[in-house]
Motif scaffolding. Structure first.
Motif, PDB file in Angstrom:
ATOM      1  N   SER A 427       0.781  -1.315  -0.042  1.00 56.33           N
ATOM      2  CA  SER A 427      -0.292  -0.043   0.005  1.00 56.33           C
ATOM      3  C   SER A 427       0.867   1.191  -0.046  1.00 56.33           C
ATOM      4  CB  SER A 427      -0.850   0.009   1.141  1.00 56.33           C
ATOM      5  OG  SER A 427      -0.346  -0.082   2.391  1.00 56.33           O
ATOM      6  N   LYS A 428       2.298   1.187   0.196  1.00 55.31           N
ATOM      7  CA  LYS A 428       2.978   2.260   0.092  1.00 55.31           C
ATOM      8  C   LYS A 428       4.578   1.895   0.041  1.00 55.31           C
ATOM      9  CE  LYS A 428       4.844   3.285   4.330  1.00 55.31           C
ATOM     10  NZ  LYS A 428       5.058   4.123   5.606  1.00 55.31           N
ATOM     11  N   PRO A 429       5.346   2.698  -0.411  1.00 53.38           N
ATOM     12  CA  PRO A 429       6.761   2.331  -0.611  1.00 53.38           C
ATOM     13  C   PRO A 429       7.429   2.271   0.993  1.00 53.38           C
ATOM     14  CG  PRO A 429       6.674   4.672  -1.364  1.00 53.38           C
ATOM     15  CD  PRO A 429       5.177   4.152  -1.308  1.00 53.38           C
ATOM     16  N   TYR A 430       8.217   1.134   1.419  1.00 58.47           N
ATOM     17  CA  TYR A 430       8.834   1.233   2.730  1.00 58.47           C
ATOM     18  C   TYR A 430       9.853   1.814   2.504  1.00 58.47           C
ATOM     19  CZ  TYR A 430       4.708  -1.842   4.277  1.00 58.47           C
ATOM     20  OH  TYR A 430       3.728  -2.448   4.635  1.00 58.47           O
ATOM     21  N   VAL A 431       9.879   3.057   2.960  1.00 58.24           N
ATOM     22  CA  VAL A 431      10.951   3.934   3.101  1.00 58.24           C
ATOM     23  C   VAL A 431      11.121   4.678   4.318  1.00 58.24           C
ATOM     24  CG1 VAL A 431      11.109   4.698   0.639  1.00 58.24           C
ATOM     25  CG2 VAL A 431       9.670   5.963   1.923  1.00 58.24           C
ATOM     26  N   ALA A 432      12.371   4.819   4.825  1.00 56.40           N
ATOM     27  CA  ALA A 432      12.621   5.491   5.888  1.00 56.40           C
ATOM     28  C   ALA A 432      14.136   6.124   5.947  1.00 56.40           C
ATOM     29  CB  ALA A 432      12.570   4.238   7.052  1.00 56.40           C
ATOM     30  N   ALA A 452      21.409  11.126  12.054  1.00 61.33           N
ATOM     31  CA  ALA A 452      20.539  12.366  12.170  1.00 61.33           C
ATOM     32  C   ALA A 452      20.866  13.235  11.269  1.00 61.33           C
ATOM     33  CB  ALA A 452      20.613  12.904  13.616  1.00 61.33           C
ATOM     34  N   GLU A 453      22.055  12.938  10.457  1.00 63.29           N
ATOM     35  CA  GLU A 453      22.549  14.113   9.337  1.00 63.29           C
ATOM     36  C   GLU A 453      22.406  13.414   8.068  1.00 63.29           C
ATOM     37  OE1 GLU A 453      26.591  14.414  10.301  1.00 63.29           O
ATOM     38  OE2 GLU A 453      26.009  15.256  12.300  1.00 63.29           O
ATOM     39  N   SER A 454      21.799  14.608   7.024  1.00 60.70           N
ATOM     40  CA  SER A 454      21.379  14.181   5.705  1.00 60.70           C
ATOM     41  C   SER A 454      22.481  14.998   5.157  1.00 60.70           C
ATOM     42  CB  SER A 454      19.944  14.693   5.421  1.00 60.70           C
ATOM     43  OG  SER A 454      20.158  16.227   5.608  1.00 60.70           O
ATOM     44  N   THR A 455      23.365  15.824   5.242  1.00 63.56           N
ATOM     45  CA  THR A 455      24.443  16.456   4.457  1.00 63.56           C
ATOM     46  C   THR A 455      25.527  16.676   5.381  1.00 63.56           C
ATOM     47  OG1 THR A 455      23.856  18.707   5.193  1.00 63.56           O
ATOM     48  CG2 THR A 455      22.695  17.654   3.241  1.00 63.56           C
ATOM     49  N   GLY A 456      26.857  16.718   4.739  1.00 63.79           N
ATOM     50  CA  GLY A 456      28.237  16.596   5.240  1.00 63.79           C
ATOM     51  C   GLY A 456      28.890  15.488   5.305  1.00 63.79           C
ATOM     52  N   ASP A 457      29.985  15.614   5.808  1.00 62.00           N
ATOM     53  CA  ASP A 457      31.039  14.407   5.575  1.00 62.00           C
ATOM     54  C   ASP A 457      30.508  12.849   6.492  1.00 62.00           C
ATOM     55  OD1 ASP A 457      32.507  16.030   4.216  1.00 62.00           O
ATOM     56  OD2 ASP A 457      33.957  16.329   5.770  1.00 62.00           O
ATOM     57  N   THR A 458      29.665  13.306   7.712  1.00 63.28           N
ATOM     58  CA  THR A 458      29.471  12.102   8.345  1.00 63.28           C
ATOM     59  C   THR A 458      27.834  11.788   8.132  1.00 63.28           C
ATOM     60  OG1 THR A 458      28.750  13.613  10.073  1.00 63.28           O
ATOM     61  CG2 THR A 458      31.137  12.226   9.955  1.00 63.28           C
ATOM     62  N   CYS A 460      24.520  10.127   7.084  1.00 61.10           N
ATOM     63  CA  CYS A 460      24.223   8.725   6.802  1.00 61.10           C
ATOM     64  C   CYS A 460      23.639   8.700   5.511  1.00 61.10           C
ATOM     65  CB  CYS A 460      23.157   8.239   7.756  1.00 61.10           C
ATOM     66  SG  CYS A 460      22.593   6.848   7.432  1.00 61.10           S
ATOM     67  N   PRO A 461      24.316   7.926   4.655  1.00 61.84           N
ATOM     68  CA  PRO A 461      23.690   7.657   3.146  1.00 61.84           C
ATOM     69  C   PRO A 461      22.148   7.371   3.138  1.00 61.84           C
ATOM     70  CG  PRO A 461      25.794   6.664   3.350  1.00 61.84           C
ATOM     71  CD  PRO A 461      25.209   7.060   4.785  1.00 61.84           C
ATOM     72  N   PHE A 462      21.568   6.517   4.092  1.00 61.93           N
ATOM     73  CA  PHE A 462      20.159   6.265   4.076  1.00 61.93           C
ATOM     74  C   PHE A 462      19.392   7.617   4.472  1.00 61.93           C
ATOM     75  CE2 PHE A 462      21.804   1.921   4.844  1.00 61.93           C
ATOM     76  CZ  PHE A 462      20.670   1.341   4.427  1.00 61.93           C
ATOM     77  N   THR A 463      19.843   8.515   5.265  1.00 61.16           N
ATOM     78  CA  THR A 463      18.985   9.621   5.380  1.00 61.16           C
ATOM     79  C   THR A 463      19.048  10.731   4.465  1.00 61.16           C
ATOM     80  OG1 THR A 463      19.344   9.410   7.834  1.00 61.16           O
ATOM     81  CG2 THR A 463      18.846  11.656   7.427  1.00 61.16           C
ATOM     82  N   THR A 464      20.253  10.628   3.804  1.00 65.91           N
ATOM     83  CA  THR A 464      20.577  11.765   2.512  1.00 65.91           C
ATOM     84  C   THR A 464      19.604  10.957   1.330  1.00 65.91           C
ATOM     85  OG1 THR A 464      22.862  11.915   3.162  1.00 65.91           O
ATOM     86  CG2 THR A 464      22.031  12.444   1.107  1.00 65.91           C
ATOM     87  N   LEU A 465      19.643   9.938   1.180  1.00 66.15           N
ATOM     88  CA  LEU A 465      18.779   9.370   0.002  1.00 66.15           C
ATOM     89  C   LEU A 465      17.414   9.189   0.445  1.00 66.15           C
ATOM     90  CD1 LEU A 465      21.345   6.386  -0.934  1.00 66.15           C
ATOM     91  CD2 LEU A 465      21.000   8.339  -2.220  1.00 66.15           C
TER      92      LEU A 465
END
Length: 513
Positions: A427-432, A452-458, A460-465
């Protein structure tokens, strides 16, 4: 010397059930069984060593059990000098030698295999009688009838109908406990204290037959991924029954509470590890569900654990089979988001700085196993957010997991994990974001990236993406009411933040391609 056979019963590597419909009416005086090990089944997608070993060892043990009953079995071994390398080729060879009057088989679990064997039979002008797979609680016809008048095909309604049909966890027409689904009670993490002392899994020391298969696979498929150093899967029905008893006794009581939890370095946790035995047909789903229900009736396991487990088998397993057979062959080509990225190379090695992915992939390569949250919310989630072509994700899942047969793997991967069917199944894409993984595991504690970070050197690729995925697909996702809260959070970001996230996501994609 040519011999005449009345019925030649075809048995595939995932049909190792002496009570299969194909054996109904079998006469050892007139009929024979045909089985074949062939290269194609380990190379049409690259099959990892654990998966190939499990299939071949279980097949050899099953053939030996049939011979012990006095049945004639024509069996092609992988390294035979005249092995033609495909099921169709081996079947054509057998038909020329044994000239049966008719072919019989239980309906297979893969569209490609069905078409191949049908073509081989037609080439010899032989009837191939397909019989319903009575291993399941329902038929594909049942599923098609259930779906006929529905705009969307949802698990919950199909599951409820099967509960009513079977009487499992029912009090008359009402569900035991007053509710159909205890999913909300089955989402706990282990917390900071970790899982504590875990019950050991039921593993089996390879016997002589399995050791010969392991040597064959290491030689014949030397360049295929994975390792056999820790192979211990059940390869016979008696072993599968022991594995079932072990799960019910030691892990089922805590299965529900912790079924979504992960912990670094802990492979087995409270999961059943029975999917491969079920999918090879060494276990029947009825006896598995009955054992779980009996554990609740005896006060050994709480209802939420038993319902969660039964739903995976009575509900989900039947549901994905229906999706597969009512939508193939077109289903394999679906890609509603037009995802085109290549699967990163580290999926074959585990060599990545992302701790959760490294743990899940290394575990997969070592054991041919990862539990459902690792598959859905780690390896699958990353591929979805990255935008990997769903057919590539499918080929990886089908090749690396010991329980992977296409009827169950393809809908789980393409529909549930990658949302490539546009919502036909899920019923939805399972994204987090990475925060979900942080909440459900300890992976993030020692990882170089910060969830907790979406930009910068540290970052998390999951959060950014994650944020980049929502931003890229905002228009289509806005049509889905279950995504409105996530899109509302996206809209709180400034245009500048969205641009920085987009740049970070592009940089990350370049780094893994």
């Amino acid at each position: 010397m040519t011999t005449s056979i009345r019925h030649l019963v075809l048995v595939l590597g995932d049909q190792l059930d002496e009570d299969a419909s194909a054996f109904s009416g079998f006469d050892p005086q007139q009929d024979a069984v045909w089985m074949a090990e062939v290269d194609e089944e380990s190379t049409h997608v690259v099959s990892a060593k654990q998966r190939t070993t499990l299939f071949l060892s279980a097949m050899r043990h099953f053939a030996a059990a049939l011979r012990d009953k006095g049945w004639q079995v024509f069996y092609s071994e992988l390294d035979a000098v005249d092995n033609r390398g495909s099921l169709a080729g081996e079947l054509e060879k057998a038909l020329a030698l044994h000239t049966p009057d008719k072919l019989i088989m239980t309906a297979p679990g893969e569209w490609r295999v069905l078409q191949s064997l049908r073509a081989a039979a037609a080439k010899q002008e032989l009837v191939l009688e397909l019989r319903d797979d009575t291993h399941f609680f329902s038929t594909v016809r049942d599923f098609a009838a259930n779906a006929a008048d529905r705009k969307q095909i949802r698990l919950e309604y199909f599951y409820r109908e099967l509960r009513l049909k079977t009487g499992l966890l029912m009090d008359g027409k009402k569900p035991i406990g007053g509710q159909w689904n205890f999913d909300a009670d089955n989402r706990s993490s282990f917390g900071k204290q970790g899982p504590g002392i875990l019950p050991p899994p039921m593993r089996f020391t390879p016997d002589d037959t399995t050791q010969r298969v392991m040597a064959l696979v290491n030689k014949h498929f030397a360049h295929h991924p994975g390792s056999l150093d820790q192979f211990g899967w059940p390869v016979t029905r008696s072993q599968a029954l022991l594995a079932l008893d072990n799960f019910v006794a030691d892990r089922l009581p805590s299965f529900g509470l912790y079924q979504d939890a992960m912990w670094e370095g802990e492979v087995w946790l409270y999961h059943s590890h029975l999917a491969s035995a079920l999918n090879l047909k060494l276990l029947n789903p009825r006896e598995v569900c009955d054992a779980a229900v009996k554990a609740h009736q005896n006060g050994h396991a709480p209802l939420q654990a038993v319902e969660g487990f039964v739903r995976q088998i009575l509900g989900w397993r039947e549901y994905v089979r229906g999706i597969y057979w009512t939508h193939m062959p077109d289903y394999l080509e679906l890609n509603t988001s037009n995802a085109q990225a290549a699967l990163p190379d580290f999926y074959w090695t585990g060599q990545t700085d992302m701790a959760c992915l490294r743990d899940a992939i290394v575990q997969t390569l070592n054991h041919g196993y990862a539990h459902h949250i690792q598959r859905l919310m780690v390896t699958g989630l990353y591929a979805l957010l990255l935008g990997v072509a769903p057919k590539q994700v499918h080929a990886w899942y089908l090749g690396v997991y010991v329980d992977a047969v296409e009827w169950v793997e393809l809908p789980n991967t393409l529909g549930m994990s990658q949302f490539a069917d546009g919502g036909l199944m899920a019923s939805k894409p399972y994204v987090a974001s990475g925060k979900y993984i942080d909440r459900m595991s300890n992976h993030c504690k020692a990882c170089k990236f910060n969830p907790a970070e979406s930009t910068g050197d540290t970052a998390c690729p999951f959060t950014t993406l994650y944020w980049d995925y929502l931003n890229r697909h905002a228009d289509s996702l806005a049509k889905n009411p279950r995504m409105l809260m996530q899109l509302k959070n996206l809209n709180r970001l400034t245009d500048e933040n969205k641009q920085l996230i987009s740049e970070q996501a592009s940089k990350h994609r370049l780094s893994v391609q």
